[in-house]
Design an enzyme around this catalytic site. Sequence first.
Site, mmCIF file in Angstrom:
data_model
loop_
_atom_site.group_PDB
_atom_site.id
_atom_site.type_symbol
_atom_site.label_atom_id
_atom_site.label_comp_id
_atom_site.label_asym_id
_atom_site.label_seq_id
_atom_site.Cartn_x
_atom_site.Cartn_y
_atom_site.Cartn_z
ATOM 1 N N HIS A 45 4.086 6.568 3.853
ATOM 2 C CA HIS A 45 4.956 5.615 4.707
ATOM 3 C C HIS A 45 6.430 6.167 4.632
ATOM 4 C CE1 HIS A 45 1.576 2.255 5.442
ATOM 5 N NE2 HIS A 45 1.280 3.463 6.013
ATOM 6 N N CYS A 84 24.060 17.992 11.940
ATOM 7 C CA CYS A 84 24.451 17.927 13.267
ATOM 8 C C CYS A 84 25.806 16.910 13.513
ATOM 9 C CB CYS A 84 23.359 17.421 14.305
ATOM 10 S SG CYS A 84 22.965 15.674 14.360
HETATM 11 N N1 APR Z 1 -1.461 -7.115 -8.906
HETATM 12 C C1 APR Z 1 -2.729 -6.298 -7.932
HETATM 13 N N2 APR Z 1 -2.371 -6.501 -6.473
HETATM 14 C C2 APR Z 1 -1.590 -7.388 -6.436
HETATM 15 C C3 APR Z 1 -0.722 -7.902 -7.109
HETATM 16 C C4 APR Z 1 -0.720 -7.854 -8.369
HETATM 17 N N3 APR Z 1 0.134 -8.166 -9.456
HETATM 18 N N4 APR Z 1 0.098 -8.920 -6.180
HETATM 19 C C5 APR Z 1 -0.397 -8.760 -4.972
HETATM 20 N N5 APR Z 1 -1.331 -7.847 -4.933
HETATM 21 C C6 APR Z 1 -2.194 -7.311 -3.964
HETATM 22 C C7 APR Z 1 -2.474 -8.471 -2.920
HETATM 23 O O1 APR Z 1 -3.755 -9.326 -3.145
HETATM 24 C C8 APR Z 1 -2.744 -7.698 -1.418
HETATM 25 O O2 APR Z 1 -3.833 -7.366 -1.532
HETATM 26 O O3 APR Z 1 -1.328 -6.427 -3.150
HETATM 27 C C9 APR Z 1 -1.791 -6.485 -1.755
HETATM 28 C C10 APR Z 1 -0.456 -6.684 -0.883
HETATM 29 O O4 APR Z 1 -0.791 -6.369 0.448
HETATM 30 P P1 APR Z 1 0.179 -5.982 1.537
HETATM 31 O O5 APR Z 1 1.413 -7.294 1.213
HETATM 32 O O6 APR Z 1 -0.441 -6.314 2.664
HETATM 33 O O7 APR Z 1 0.735 -4.688 1.044
HETATM 34 P P2 APR Z 1 0.278 -3.280 1.513
HETATM 35 O O8 APR Z 1 -1.190 -3.580 1.467
HETATM 36 O O9 APR Z 1 0.706 -2.304 0.559
HETATM 37 O O10 APR Z 1 0.746 -3.121 3.060
HETATM 38 C C11 APR Z 1 0.107 -1.880 3.627
HETATM 39 O O11 APR Z 1 1.669 -2.505 5.733
HETATM 40 O O12 APR Z 1 3.688 -3.466 6.345
HETATM 41 C C12 APR Z 1 3.246 -2.466 6.195
HETATM 42 O O13 APR Z 1 4.242 -0.116 5.707
HETATM 43 C C13 APR Z 1 3.810 -1.669 5.090
HETATM 44 O O14 APR Z 1 2.943 -0.126 3.380
HETATM 45 C C14 APR Z 1 3.006 -1.379 3.748
HETATM 46 C C15 APR Z 1 1.490 -1.678 4.639
HETATM 47 ZN ZN ZN Z 2 21.281 15.647 12.668
#
Ligand code: APR
Ligand code: ZN
Length: 230
Positions: A106, A136
């Site tokens: 990403h 540019c």
């Molecule tokens: N340890 C392990 N897991 C954790 C912890 C922790 N301390 N804290 C939170 N989590 C887990 C949550 O349970 C959840 O499953 O991290 C996950 C966070 O989920 P999201 O907030 O949806 O993040 P992510 O899955 O990386 O999102 C994917 O969505 O918005 C887009 O581009 C953005 O890269 C991102 C993508």
């Molecule tokens: Zn440029």
Amino acid sequence: MTDILILTGAGISAESGLGTFRDKDGLWTRYDLNEVATPEGFSRNPALVHDFYNARRANCLAAAPNPAHDALARLQSRHAGRVTLVTQNVDDLHERGGARDVLHMHGALSGALCHDCGARWPAPAVMDPLSPCPDCHRPTTRPDIVWFGEMPYHMEAIQDALLRADLFVAIGTSGNVYPAAGFVSEARAAGIATLELNLEPSDTVGQFDTVRTGPASQIVPDWVEEVLTS
Ligand code: APR
Ligand code: ZN
């Protein structure tokens, strides 16, 4: 000798203080992703989008890798098989924890892009809509982040590594956003073992052979120790 493909999400950086997107006080509960994480939002209000990423760049700079980042770097350097590290995160905590060749599907806060000529360069701490592209010289700069509706980076390399892997591990991701959320079903279809490490079961938990829950800073080093001593 097992080849491992690891996919990380915001959860691995949560204990470094960077927060997540969809947890109770996550970024998408405080910002409208249509305004700050889509090309349409950027063309409507580039200053708002630059401010959003300037704040995330500052948070990232103030954060430090946690034991989960360090453990994955240890796995990469000591495991006999190939360890491919793919992240949905735009922070550089994997690299600062010692990981190499991290595939940021990403994009990354450390990168800047010209949406006119396609030039890329290291992002300054603060970007604004008027800063000129170094190539540019037009005021057409943006954070080198993949927004919703855009094509993630490194997909070919990721597909290659996934189909060559013996184990697919998803760490700290909610399984909400494709194509990353689809990697587990691709792995299963290819007969590859799957493991989820998360604070709590993700939306795709049912597709994993094995699930371990707990904070990444604890369960990731434990898992890495097991792999390195088995
Ligand atoms: N340890 C392990 N897991 C954790 C912890 C922790 N301390 N804290 C939170 N989590 C887990 C949550 O349970 C959840 O499953 O991290 C996950 C966070 O989920 P999201 O907030 O949806 O993040 P992510 O899955 O990386 O999102 C994917 O969505 O918005 C887009 O581009 C953005 O890269 C991102 C993508
Ligand atoms: Zn440029």
